[in-house]
Design an enzyme around this catalytic site. Sequence first.
Site, PDB file in Angstrom:
ATOM      1  N   ARG A 107     -14.512  67.483  84.145  1.00  0.00           N
ATOM      2  CA  ARG A 107     -13.742  68.474  84.890  1.00  0.00           C
ATOM      3  C   ARG A 107     -12.935  67.796  85.975  1.00  0.00           C
ATOM      4  NH1 ARG A 107     -17.181  73.822  86.310  1.00  0.00           N
ATOM      5  NH2 ARG A 107     -15.999  73.561  88.234  1.00  0.00           N
ATOM      6  N   ARG A 150     -22.601  64.522  85.509  1.00  0.00           N
ATOM      7  CA  ARG A 150     -22.279  65.361  84.351  1.00  0.00           C
ATOM      8  C   ARG A 150     -20.994  64.879  83.675  1.00  0.00           C
ATOM      9  NH1 ARG A 150     -21.384  71.602  86.349  1.00  0.00           N
ATOM     10  NH2 ARG A 150     -19.426  71.387  87.448  1.00  0.00           N
ATOM     11  N   ARG A 198     -16.558  71.145  97.387  1.00  0.00           N
ATOM     12  CA  ARG A 198     -17.060  72.369  96.752  1.00  0.00           C
ATOM     13  C   ARG A 198     -18.428  72.755  97.304  1.00  0.00           C
ATOM     14  NH1 ARG A 198     -17.046  70.419  91.089  1.00  0.00           N
ATOM     15  NH2 ARG A 198     -17.984  72.403  90.529  1.00  0.00           N
ATOM     16  N   LYS A 206     -25.654  77.532  86.903  1.00  0.00           N
ATOM     17  CA  LYS A 206     -25.276  78.942  86.890  1.00  0.00           C
ATOM     18  C   LYS A 206     -24.550  79.332  85.596  1.00  0.00           C
ATOM     19  CE  LYS A 206     -22.103  79.582  89.974  1.00  0.00           C
ATOM     20  NZ  LYS A 206     -20.862  79.935  89.258  1.00  0.00           N
ATOM     21  N   ARG A 219     -17.451  85.200  95.886  1.00  0.00           N
ATOM     22  CA  ARG A 219     -17.761  83.900  96.465  1.00  0.00           C
ATOM     23  C   ARG A 219     -17.521  83.877  97.967  1.00  0.00           C
ATOM     24  NH1 ARG A 219     -16.988  80.386  91.777  1.00  0.00           N
ATOM     25  NH2 ARG A 219     -17.168  78.191  92.290  1.00  0.00           N
TER      26      ARG A 219
HETATM   27  P1  AMP Z   1     -16.591  77.330  89.025  1.00  0.00           P
HETATM   28  O1  AMP Z   1     -16.327  77.026  87.585  1.00  0.00           O
HETATM   29  O2  AMP Z   1     -17.264  78.640  89.235  1.00  0.00           O
HETATM   30  O3  AMP Z   1     -17.275  76.192  89.727  1.00  0.00           O
HETATM   31  O4  AMP Z   1     -15.155  77.469  89.729  1.00  0.00           O
HETATM   32  C1  AMP Z   1     -14.248  76.400  89.730  1.00  0.00           C
HETATM   33  C2  AMP Z   1     -13.134  76.636  90.743  1.00  0.00           C
HETATM   34  O5  AMP Z   1     -12.447  77.850  90.434  1.00  0.00           O
HETATM   35  C3  AMP Z   1     -13.589  76.800  92.186  1.00  0.00           C
HETATM   36  O6  AMP Z   1     -13.789  75.565  92.836  1.00  0.00           O
HETATM   37  C4  AMP Z   1     -12.419  77.584  92.777  1.00  0.00           C
HETATM   38  O7  AMP Z   1     -11.303  76.737  92.987  1.00  0.00           O
HETATM   39  C5  AMP Z   1     -12.063  78.521  91.633  1.00  0.00           C
HETATM   40  N1  AMP Z   1     -12.808  79.806  91.698  1.00  0.00           N
HETATM   41  C6  AMP Z   1     -13.727  80.271  90.810  1.00  0.00           C
HETATM   42  N2  AMP Z   1     -14.205  81.465  91.181  1.00  0.00           N
HETATM   43  C7  AMP Z   1     -13.582  81.780  92.345  1.00  0.00           C
HETATM   44  C8  AMP Z   1     -13.650  82.866  93.246  1.00  0.00           C
HETATM   45  N3  AMP Z   1     -14.487  83.907  93.058  1.00  0.00           N
HETATM   46  N4  AMP Z   1     -12.864  82.826  94.350  1.00  0.00           N
HETATM   47  C9  AMP Z   1     -12.039  81.813  94.580  1.00  0.00           C
HETATM   48  N5  AMP Z   1     -11.927  80.739  93.797  1.00  0.00           N
HETATM   49  C10 AMP Z   1     -12.687  80.704  92.672  1.00  0.00           C
END
Ligand code: AMP
Length: 188
Positions: free
Chosen positions: A131, A127, A142, A13, A88
């Site tokens: 992170r 990967r 997740r 994404k 989300r």
């Molecule tokens: P991502 O990089 O999109 O995978 O996001 C990494 C982490 O950021 C997620 O596992 C959540 O802890 C937090 N996060 C990102 N976007 C959101 C969102 N819209 N709502 C809540 N937590 C978020």
Amino acid sequence: MNLVFIGPPGSGKGTQAARLTASLGIAHISTGDMLRGAVAAGTPVGVQARSFLDQGALVPDQVIAALVEERVQAADCTDGFLLDGFPRTLPQADLLDGALERLAQELDIVVLLEVPEDELLRRLTSRGEGRSDDSPDVIRRRLAVYRQQTAPLAELYAERGNLRPVDGMGAMDDVADRVRAAVGGPGS
Ligand code: AMP
């Protein structure tokens, strides 16, 4: 053009969102990147968000919605924006509706990047970005959070008629072509 990208962790994404926004000339708003930046900078939001990120849990809806509402008013969003990682949850979708209404903006297209879970696991465990939320336990968490809280958004946007499912399997360039075709952008 205002877009939302939905996809499970490991679906590509972020990469696809970056490519599409570069070609459309609209702002790429990754809430994960915003939160990681806030954690690194030690801002009040970052301090609040840190343990959620480390556990693979979602930060509270209101916290992230307030960040997004402020961000979409920045100058680089004048020609549009792509929200990568927000909404989300169903409550976040409501909060987004409210924010867009206040700003007299519309959501045009929601791209759903589809990748089967065994492939996601394979990609996430191999990967190399390092992170802090890429440990096996947190990855499982997740994926479960996505299945339970985020996947239902597809139905909501499908009912509204602006969902565009895209096959996220295969070469990155091929996926990028499919994404561009789904949003009707240049070169599609
Ligand atoms: P991502 O990089 O999109 O995978 O996001 C990494 C982490 O950021 C997620 O596992 C959540 O802890 C937090 N996060 C990102 N976007 C959101 C969102 N819209 N709502 C809540 N937590 C978020």
